[in-house]
Design an enzyme around this catalytic site. Structure first.
Site, PDB file in Angstrom:
ATOM      1  N   SER A 143      79.591  36.758  52.022  1.00  0.00           N
ATOM      2  CA  SER A 143      78.999  35.503  52.480  1.00  0.00           C
ATOM      3  C   SER A 143      77.912  35.874  53.486  1.00  0.00           C
ATOM      4  O   SER A 143      77.891  37.006  53.987  1.00  0.00           O
ATOM      5  CB  SER A 143      80.080  34.684  53.194  1.00  0.00           C
ATOM      6  OG  SER A 143      79.520  33.664  53.986  1.00  0.00           O
ATOM      7  N   TYR A 156      87.721  33.098  58.586  1.00  0.00           N
ATOM      8  CA  TYR A 156      86.793  33.323  57.461  1.00  0.00           C
ATOM      9  C   TYR A 156      85.756  34.376  57.834  1.00  0.00           C
ATOM     10  O   TYR A 156      85.484  35.300  57.077  1.00  0.00           O
ATOM     11  CB  TYR A 156      86.129  31.993  57.116  1.00  0.00           C
ATOM     12  CG  TYR A 156      85.259  32.002  55.883  1.00  0.00           C
ATOM     13  CD1 TYR A 156      85.810  31.822  54.620  1.00  0.00           C
ATOM     14  CD2 TYR A 156      83.867  32.160  55.974  1.00  0.00           C
ATOM     15  CE1 TYR A 156      85.017  31.803  53.482  1.00  0.00           C
ATOM     16  CE2 TYR A 156      83.071  32.145  54.848  1.00  0.00           C
ATOM     17  CZ  TYR A 156      83.645  31.958  53.604  1.00  0.00           C
ATOM     18  OH  TYR A 156      82.848  31.946  52.476  1.00  0.00           O
TER      19      TYR A 156
HETATM   20  P1  NAD Z   1      86.039  27.442  44.877  1.00  0.00           P
HETATM   21  O1  NAD Z   1      87.033  26.700  45.719  1.00  0.00           O
HETATM   22  O2  NAD Z   1      85.354  26.716  43.768  1.00  0.00           O
HETATM   23  O3  NAD Z   1      86.696  28.760  44.278  1.00  0.00           O
HETATM   24  C1  NAD Z   1      87.722  29.473  44.934  1.00  0.00           C
HETATM   25  C2  NAD Z   1      88.593  30.127  43.886  1.00  0.00           C
HETATM   26  O4  NAD Z   1      89.633  30.866  44.554  1.00  0.00           O
HETATM   27  C3  NAD Z   1      89.307  29.121  42.966  1.00  0.00           C
HETATM   28  O5  NAD Z   1      89.388  29.652  41.666  1.00  0.00           O
HETATM   29  C4  NAD Z   1      90.699  29.031  43.592  1.00  0.00           C
HETATM   30  O6  NAD Z   1      91.703  28.598  42.688  1.00  0.00           O
HETATM   31  C5  NAD Z   1      90.879  30.481  43.999  1.00  0.00           C
HETATM   32  N1  NAD Z   1      91.944  30.697  44.963  1.00  0.00           N
HETATM   33  C6  NAD Z   1      92.164  30.064  46.143  1.00  0.00           C
HETATM   34  N2  NAD Z   1      93.301  30.528  46.694  1.00  0.00           N
HETATM   35  C7  NAD Z   1      93.807  31.465  45.861  1.00  0.00           C
HETATM   36  C8  NAD Z   1      94.950  32.294  45.873  1.00  0.00           C
HETATM   37  N3  NAD Z   1      95.847  32.257  46.876  1.00  0.00           N
HETATM   38  N4  NAD Z   1      95.159  33.124  44.829  1.00  0.00           N
HETATM   39  C9  NAD Z   1      94.285  33.167  43.784  1.00  0.00           C
HETATM   40  N5  NAD Z   1      93.178  32.412  43.725  1.00  0.00           N
HETATM   41  C10 NAD Z   1      92.948  31.563  44.752  1.00  0.00           C
HETATM   42  O7  NAD Z   1      84.978  27.998  45.921  1.00  0.00           O
HETATM   43  P2  NAD Z   1      83.678  28.929  45.772  1.00  0.00           P
HETATM   44  O8  NAD Z   1      82.678  28.358  46.699  1.00  0.00           O
HETATM   45  O9  NAD Z   1      83.326  29.160  44.366  1.00  0.00           O
HETATM   46  O10 NAD Z   1      84.209  30.265  46.456  1.00  0.00           O
HETATM   47  C11 NAD Z   1      84.249  31.512  45.802  1.00  0.00           C
HETATM   48  C12 NAD Z   1      83.945  32.613  46.800  1.00  0.00           C
HETATM   49  O11 NAD Z   1      82.604  32.449  47.272  1.00  0.00           O
HETATM   50  C13 NAD Z   1      84.835  32.605  48.040  1.00  0.00           C
HETATM   51  O12 NAD Z   1      85.198  33.924  48.389  1.00  0.00           O
HETATM   52  C14 NAD Z   1      83.926  32.013  49.095  1.00  0.00           C
HETATM   53  O13 NAD Z   1      84.288  32.417  50.393  1.00  0.00           O
HETATM   54  C15 NAD Z   1      82.586  32.566  48.670  1.00  0.00           C
HETATM   55  N6  NAD Z   1      81.423  31.883  49.223  1.00  0.00           N
HETATM   56  C16 NAD Z   1      81.211  30.571  48.953  1.00  0.00           C
HETATM   57  C17 NAD Z   1      80.102  29.952  49.499  1.00  0.00           C
HETATM   58  C18 NAD Z   1      79.798  28.510  49.227  1.00  0.00           C
HETATM   59  O14 NAD Z   1      78.909  27.959  49.893  1.00  0.00           O
HETATM   60  N7  NAD Z   1      80.480  27.854  48.296  1.00  0.00           N
HETATM   61  C19 NAD Z   1      79.221  30.659  50.322  1.00  0.00           C
HETATM   62  C20 NAD Z   1      79.472  32.000  50.574  1.00  0.00           C
HETATM   63  C21 NAD Z   1      80.590  32.602  50.014  1.00  0.00           C
END
Ligand code: NAD
Length: 261
Positions: A143, A156
């Site tokens: 991130s 986080y």
């Molecule tokens: P999202 O909520 O759509 O996806 C998260 C995924 O993780 C889902 O498939 C969920 O079921 C899974 N998950 C959650 N807890 C879990 C567990 N205990 N065991 C197995 N799977 C689990 O969110 P996203 O935004 O697509 O996030 C994906 C990654 O991207 C994360 O690591 C997040 O920190 C990172 N990220 C997101 C953003 C953003 O702005 N959305 C920015 C930077 C980084």
């Protein structure tokens, strides 16, 4: 279809960025194991779509990334049914927004486990077979919070900074084995993870929903638009290519300029 015959294991890929990675790697012919939570019918739909796209294999693992034994079972299941993972993407993540003095202990433990410790367990489990094959790609979803901080996200930010350190360390350890390890660092992407933190951010900062979107989420993102899942997925596909073979141990920002300031 340059990934035909390769197998990708992607944690947290039932929605958002992870599902984007899965779709993009399947479009290049990879077998894909997806993981995460969600409704059974929706997940089955994703698996069927991946099989249609890749004309290869796709499976779902319900492994909980807070449980090391389930993580090891997921890797074993992938190996038995799709092949040893050639590509590992550590992507599962959750968020909790709160000042440190009221930050719940169970949320701290869950965030560190899902984002950081799970990546250690998956990496440890897949590296031996990658070394044997002399080829591997490990991609972590970090991130902008792997590089800089924002208040009220202590767990986080600690986990995402940790994944940057893990990335560099493993990259050095496997540098001579044909394996690259990189950390993709997105800015804000419009997914459920972002949607879900709006109410808590409204509470923590005393703001309206629109103020949170414009004055908090996009305030420090100079392009003033969300990063697209497909843009991140294209970067992951590139990292799997031979052209990207010399990129390792890198934090690769795709953040609309967030960390340029
Ligand atoms: P999202 O909520 O759509 O996806 C998260 C995924 O993780 C889902 O498939 C969920 O079921 C899974 N998950 C959650 N807890 C879990 C567990 N205990 N065991 C197995 N799977 C689990 O969110 P996203 O935004 O697509 O996030 C994906 C990654 O991207 C994360 O690591 C997040 O920190 C990172 N990220 C997101 C953003 C953003 O702005 N959305 C920015 C930077 C980084």
């Amino acid at each position: 279809m340059f990934l035909k015959g390769k197998t990708a294991l992607i944690t947290g890929s039932t929605s958002g960025i992870g599902l984007g990675y899965a779709r993009a790697l399947a479009a290049e012919g990879a077998n894909v194991m997806i993981n995460g939570f969600g409704g059974a019918a929706e997940i089955q739909g994703h698996v069927e779509e991946l099989i249609r796209t890749s004309n290869a294999g796709a499976l779902y693992s319900p492994a909980d990334m807070t449980k090391p034994e389930e993580i090891r079972a997921m890797v074993a299941d992938c190996t038995a049914k799709l092949g040893t993972p050639d590509i590992l993407i550590n992507n599962a993540g959750i968020q909790h927004v709160s000042p440190v003095d009221t930050f719940p202990e169970d949320k701290w433990d869950a965030i560190i486990a899902i984002i950081l410790s799970s990546a250690f367990h998956t990496t440890k489990a897949v590296v031996p077979a990658m070394k044997e094959k002399g080829w591997g790609r490990i991609i972590n979803t970090g991130s902008m919070h792997s590089l800089v901080a924002s208040p009220f996200k202590s767990a986080y930010n600690a986990a995402k900074h940790g994944i940057a350190g893990l990335t560099k360390t493993i990259a050095l350890e496997v540098a001579r084995d044909g394996i690259t390890v990189n950390n993709i660092c997105p800015g804000y992407v419009w997914t459920s993870l972002v949607e879900n933190q709006i109410p808590d951010t409204m509470k923590a900062r005393g703001l309206t929903r629109d103020q949170v979107i414009n004055d908090v989420l996009l305030a420090a993102q100079p392009q003033k638009q969300f990063v697209q899942v497909e843009q991140l997925a294209s970067l992951a596909v590139y990292l799997c290519s031979d052209a990207a073979g010399a990129i390792t141990g890198a934090n690769l920002s795709m953040d609309g300029g967030w960390t340029a300031q």
